[in-house]
Design an enzyme around this catalytic site. Structure first.
Site, PDB file in Angstrom:
ATOM      1  N   HIS A 220       0.845  -1.211   0.000  1.00 31.23           N
ATOM      2  CA  HIS A 220       0.000   0.000   0.000  1.00 31.23           C
ATOM      3  C   HIS A 220       0.872   1.250   0.000  1.00 31.23           C
ATOM      4  CE1 HIS A 220      -3.681   2.313   1.196  1.00 31.23           C
ATOM      5  NE2 HIS A 220      -2.765   3.113   1.731  1.00 31.23           N
ATOM      6  N   GLU A 221       1.838   1.311   0.921  1.00 32.24           N
ATOM      7  CA  GLU A 221       2.699   2.489   1.001  1.00 32.24           C
ATOM      8  C   GLU A 221       3.603   2.605  -0.226  1.00 32.24           C
ATOM      9  OE1 GLU A 221       1.901   4.556   3.108  1.00 32.24           O
ATOM     10  OE2 GLU A 221       0.748   3.313   4.491  1.00 32.24           O
TER      11      GLU A 221
ATOM     12  N   HIS B 171       1.846   4.678  -2.763  1.00 35.42           N
ATOM     13  CA  HIS B 171       2.055   6.107  -2.500  1.00 35.42           C
ATOM     14  C   HIS B 171       3.447   6.535  -2.972  1.00 35.42           C
ATOM     15  CE1 HIS B 171      -1.550   7.076  -0.282  1.00 35.42           C
ATOM     16  NE2 HIS B 171      -1.349   6.133   0.628  1.00 35.42           N
TER      17      HIS B 171
END
Length: 495
Positions: free
Chosen positions: A263-264, A267
């Site tokens: 997920h990160e 980003h």
């Protein structure tokens, strides 16, 4: 143009201090000894004040006025650059110093007390502080609304998702409410007939980190311009050329940290993929919180929880943990683990099917709080009613796992919550468009995901903030936000 050059030089200089602030924040969360907290807080507050003062320098208004008079001579990118600089300047300048200080003090008081009050399930104590935060948020909302000539909640929403309005969100979320509760139940009923073997630990932290870094490389993360560390709450921070990812490890559940890292990484890839020629300028930054979340959810949900990616993860996890003969690490079972749906109380632990329900109930409450249609005292009952409606769970009297579980409202971050689900909707729409042009499953199965990242770079990352979110989506997918794609995606994957 001389004034444009001055503006860009000013904002680039400001970005250097914001870079330092970001790294100080990362260090505070990962490396700093406990004894350094007070001095670090003072230093960061001083740096934040300096950045605010630089953002609100009186001469900026004159420079913007001069550039506006000569705007016909600007290129499209220069016009977008001026618009983004002006937007940030206006957002910083509109509030009086007294309100900024009052908000900071009330938020700090509310957040600090909340830590213990949540543990104690002390709603009355929390509500007393929250009322002060809400009163100041309403004052801020009205000041911003008067400046922007819009509704108060829209003015706060615009801080996180420029161009979005409560009217549009009501329409989009209204469509979700028509089908999501029954879909959740249908998925739960279906999965009850499909037994899942939960992988059993221990999964040593060192092996989990090695697995996470291997997957990050496969997802195109550049360790030359970033790193992975540990913090209490996972986040992605820093700047495009110095991206800091953090995670936390549970030695009984490797999937939690791995999915968090992925997920990160979404980003981070967005940050690392922003145009270098616009670095340091607002126009070179990510478009919005919703678009940013779309990238992290694209990586975590659209890619990493797909069946083809589960095959990749399965092979790598078997090797990392020496589980070649473990039935829990069979591809079909691991994919079921990664896509298990279970209604729960806690938003941050929710799966992608139930997650929008958590966001919609928070949005409804904060929208009505800011407009004055409801008061803080009404939150617990409103929360419990929505939880029963959406997820079949009651939070009556269970404040710590209900309306006190999030940190966002303690510092007045109203308007932030909707961006989580907007990001999920954007991600589904982007994947639908990508599948029309690429053999996505085949690309994932090959292990070389470059064509996927090239598509995202062309349509999202390199566009930065040179255009609106609506234009970004329309150029990439042929239409502005259409929640029908999310419904098709959820029901296609889970039913």
């Amino acid at each position: 143009m001389e004034q444009l050059d001055k503006l860009e030089a000013h904002f680039k200089r400001l970005s250097h201090f914001q870079h330092l602030a970001a790294i100080c924040g990362w260090d505070q969360a990962t490396m700093m000894p406990d004894g350094g907290n007070h001095a670090r807080a003072d230093a960061m507050a001083e740096l934040a004040l300096y950045c605010h003062q630089q953002m609100t320098q009186p001469e900026l208004g004159d420079w913007f006025a001069d550039v506006d008079e000569k705007s016909r001579h600007l290129s499209a990118t220069q016009k977008a650059s001026v618009a983004e600089m002006k937007r940030q300047w206006q957002q910083a300048s509109v509030l009086p110093d007294t309100l900024v200080k009052a908000k900071s003090l009330a938020g700090a008081k509310c957040e600090h007390a909340w830590r213990q009050q949540r543990q104690d399930n002390d709603w009355d104590g929390f509500a007393k502080n929250l009322k002060e935060v809400v009163a100041l948020a309403r004052e801020e909302a009205h000041i911003r609304a008067d400046q922007k000539l819009c509704a108060p909640y829209d003015a706060l929403l615009d801080l996180y998702e420029p161009g979005m309005t409560a009217e549009r969100i009501d329409e989009v979320f209204g469509a979700l409410k028509q089908w999501l509760p029954e879909t959740i139940q249908a998925v739960v009923d279906k999965q009850a007939q499909q037994p899942v073997i939960t992988p059993k630990g221990p999964f040593p932290q060192a092996q989990q980190k090695a697995l996470g870094e291997h997957v990050m490389k496969q997802l195109g993360f550049s360790f030359e311009y970033g790193r992975l560390d540990i913090s209490t709450h996972p986040f992605c921070g820093g700047v495009p050329t110095d991206v800091r990812i953090t995670t936390r490890y549970d030695e009984q559940d490797f999937t939690s940290a791995l999915m968090g890292v992925i997920h990160e990484t979404g980003h981070a890839r967005y940050e690392q993929g922003l145009p270098q020629d616009l670095a340091g300028l607002p126009v070179g930054q990510a478009r919005s919180m919703g678009v940013h979340e779309s990238q992290s959810l694209f990586f975590e949900m659209q890619l990493a929880r797909s069946a083809p990616f589960a095959t990749l993860i399965c092979q790598q996890a078997k090797q990392a943990f020496n589980r070649q003969d473990d039935p829990a690490f069979q591809v079909e079972n691991l994919h079921r683990v990664l896509t298990e749906v279970s209604p729960g109380y806690i938003r941050v632990d929710a799966d992608e099917v139930t997650y929008p329900a958590h966001i919609m109930l928070r949005y409804d409450i904060e929208r009505d709080l800011i407009s004055g249609k409801m008061e803080v005292d009404h939150i617990p009952e409103r929360w419990d009613t929505a939880m029963q409606q959406y997820l079949g769970l009651s939070t009556a009297g269970n404040y710590k796992n209900g309306c006190m579980q999030d940190i966002h409202w303690t510092d007045g971050s109203f308007g932030y919550f909707p961006t989580y689900t907007l990001g999920a909707l954007y991600a589904a729409q982007l994947m639908q468009a990508m599948r029309q042009q690429l053999d996505v499953d085949g690309i994932i199965a090959s292990g070389n995901l470059s064509p996927i990242f090239d598509w995202l770079s062309q349509h999202i990352w390199q566009r930065a903030s040179t255009t609106s979110t609506d234009n970004l989506l329309k150029d990439a997918t042929g239409e502005t936000l259409n929640p029908a794609h999310f419904r098709e995606y959820i029901q296609g994957r889970y039913l």
